[in-house]
Design a protein around this motif. Structure first.
Motif, PDB file in Angstrom:
ATOM      1  N   GLU A 106       0.594  -1.191   0.200  1.00 30.70           N
ATOM      2  CA  GLU A 106       0.036  -0.037   0.138  1.00 30.70           C
ATOM      3  C   GLU A 106       0.708   1.756   0.064  1.00 30.70           C
ATOM      4  OE1 GLU A 106      -3.625   0.512   2.029  1.00 30.70           O
ATOM      5  OE2 GLU A 106      -3.713  -2.307   2.462  1.00 30.70           O
ATOM      6  N   LEU A 107       2.067   1.389   0.532  1.00 28.14           N
ATOM      7  CA  LEU A 107       2.901   2.020   0.631  1.00 28.14           C
ATOM      8  C   LEU A 107       3.069   2.813  -1.599  1.00 28.14           C
ATOM      9  CD1 LEU A 107       3.007   1.613   3.384  1.00 28.14           C
ATOM     10  CD2 LEU A 107       5.635   2.315   3.140  1.00 28.14           C
ATOM     11  N   GLU A 108       3.557   1.728  -1.496  1.00 24.85           N
ATOM     12  CA  GLU A 108       4.263   1.744  -3.427  1.00 24.85           C
ATOM     13  C   GLU A 108       2.304   2.257  -3.555  1.00 24.85           C
ATOM     14  OE1 GLU A 108       7.033   2.925  -4.562  1.00 24.85           O
ATOM     15  OE2 GLU A 108       7.505   2.611  -2.421  1.00 24.85           O
ATOM     16  N   MET A 109       1.283   1.132  -3.536  1.00 23.21           N
ATOM     17  CA  MET A 109      -0.250   1.858  -4.166  1.00 23.21           C
ATOM     18  C   MET A 109      -0.196   2.927  -4.093  1.00 23.21           C
ATOM     19  SD  MET A 109      -3.173  -1.068  -3.474  1.00 23.21           S
ATOM     20  CE  MET A 109      -3.695   0.189  -1.772  1.00 23.21           C
ATOM     21  N   ALA A 110      -0.216   3.914  -2.875  1.00 24.26           N
ATOM     22  CA  ALA A 110      -0.530   5.114  -2.782  1.00 24.26           C
ATOM     23  C   ALA A 110       0.699   6.208  -3.487  1.00 24.26           C
ATOM     24  CB  ALA A 110      -0.566   5.953  -1.111  1.00 24.26           C
ATOM     25  N   ALA A 111       1.511   5.560  -3.792  1.00 23.56           N
ATOM     26  CA  ALA A 111       2.180   6.859  -4.600  1.00 23.56           C
ATOM     27  C   ALA A 111       1.946   6.738  -6.101  1.00 23.56           C
ATOM     28  CB  ALA A 111       4.692   6.479  -4.100  1.00 23.56           C
ATOM     29  N   LEU A 112       2.168   5.726  -6.280  1.00 24.82           N
ATOM     30  CA  LEU A 112       1.465   5.162  -7.897  1.00 24.82           C
ATOM     31  C   LEU A 112       0.362   5.819  -8.176  1.00 24.82           C
ATOM     32  CD1 LEU A 112       2.275   1.561  -8.490  1.00 24.82           C
ATOM     33  CD2 LEU A 112       3.779   3.539  -9.586  1.00 24.82           C
ATOM     34  N   ALA A 113      -0.802   6.035  -7.162  1.00 27.06           N
ATOM     35  CA  ALA A 113      -1.934   6.967  -7.172  1.00 27.06           C
ATOM     36  C   ALA A 113      -1.776   8.555  -7.102  1.00 27.06           C
ATOM     37  CB  ALA A 113      -2.987   6.283  -6.234  1.00 27.06           C
ATOM     38  N   ALA A 114      -0.933   8.738  -6.130  1.00 32.05           N
ATOM     39  CA  ALA A 114      -0.427  10.362  -6.335  1.00 32.05           C
ATOM     40  C   ALA A 114       0.186  10.903  -8.141  1.00 32.05           C
ATOM     41  CB  ALA A 114       0.561  10.773  -5.353  1.00 32.05           C
ATOM     42  N   ALA A 115       0.707   9.834  -8.396  1.00 34.77           N
ATOM     43  CA  ALA A 115       1.429   9.664  -9.890  1.00 34.77           C
ATOM     44  C   ALA A 115       0.642   9.445 -11.020  1.00 34.77           C
ATOM     45  CB  ALA A 115       3.018   9.084  -9.721  1.00 34.77           C
ATOM     46  N   ARG A 116      -0.366   9.211 -10.585  1.00 32.26           N
ATOM     47  CA  ARG A 116      -1.766   8.156 -11.825  1.00 32.26           C
ATOM     48  C   ARG A 116      -2.735   9.079 -11.701  1.00 32.26           C
ATOM     49  NH1 ARG A 116       1.207   1.930 -12.404  1.00 32.26           N
ATOM     50  NH2 ARG A 116       2.998   2.791 -13.031  1.00 32.26           N
ATOM     51  N   ARG A 117      -3.261   9.308 -10.423  1.00 31.85           N
ATOM     52  CA  ARG A 117      -4.936   9.628 -10.417  1.00 31.85           C
ATOM     53  C   ARG A 117      -5.338  10.416 -11.305  1.00 31.85           C
ATOM     54  NH1 ARG A 117      -3.581  14.029 -10.691  1.00 31.85           N
ATOM     55  NH2 ARG A 117      -2.761  15.423  -8.920  1.00 31.85           N
TER      56      ARG A 117
END
Length: 234
Positions: A106-117
């Motif tokens: 989930e840490l990387e999931m959140a980071a990717l979400a910030a970049a791709r949302r």
């Protein structure tokens, strides 16, 4: 096992694999040949065709219904998710080990979400947080909104494998939290931490999103005795 049985298994595997390769190029809902037609095409018995069909159903590639026969199913990973959920329930892993998995993902999931949302992702995160704030922490509505928020972050990450993993994990957590009388007492922390995660994602700041997600999950680890049932703590 008899030679005949082994032969049937091999034939059914061959038929299933051939049909699988063809199904992947078809549209969802498209009808496949009848049992009789498949038996004639592959020069096998209907028993072999039925076994091949069973394999395809298990893989989530086809659906079989009266009147329509076998049709192409939407491949959404639900079969894999169901098996993963069963493994979680049957394993000897602890709640802390499940949280280790969540921390890794989930840490990387959140980071990717910030970049791709997208704007739609942000709107849904906002909606879920509003739903969370409005819900009574002692009801299933609050818990559903809590877990749906994490699934939406998986969706916003743009990686379908995250969602495939998160759904059965959330099903397991739903059972654990529902049985824990102390879960509602942590509601205020959950609301605030979700807001911080959503704000970081909306700001397009991966590092901040990762930090907010870690802060949220590590608080859950610290308070796990309150959140879960005694059965889950054993």
């Amino acid at each position: 096992m008899s030679e005949t049985t082994r032969s049937k298994q091999r034939l059914s595997d061959v038929v299933a694999q051939t049909l699988q390769d063809e199904i992947l190029g078809l549209a969802v809902g498209e009808r496949l040949p009848t049992e009789a037609e498949l038996a004639e095409r592959f020069e096998v018995s209907r028993t072999v065709v039925r076994e091949a069909t069973r394999l395809l159903v298990q893989r989530g590639l086809v659906a079989v219904s009266p009147g329509r026969g076998m049709t192409v199913a939407a491949v959404d990973g639900s079969v894999i998710a169901e098996q993963y959920g069963l493994l979680l329930r049957l394993s000897e892993g602890s709640f802390e080990q499940l949280m280790e998995l969540r921390l890794v993902l989930e840490l990387e999931m959140a980071a990717l979400a910030a970049a791709r949302r997208t704007d739609d992702h942000l709107a849904e995160l906002t909606r879920l947080n509003e739903r969370l704030q409005a819900a009574d922490p002692s009801t299933s509505e609050f818990l559903d909104a809590d877990l749906a928020f994490h699934e939406q972050i998986a969706q916003a990450s743009g990686n379908p494998f995250f969602l495939l993993v998160m759904r059965p994990v959330n099903d397991y957590l739903s059972d654990s939290y529902s049985a824990g009388a102390g879960y509602p007492s942590e509601a205020g922390h959950t609301v605030q931490e979700h807001l911080e995660i959503a704000q970081a994602i909306a700001a397009g700041d991966p590092a901040r999103a990762r930090f907010a997600a870690e802060n949220h999950l590590r608080r859950i680890v610290r308070h796990r005795a309150t959140l879960t049932s005694s059965r889950q703590r054993e």
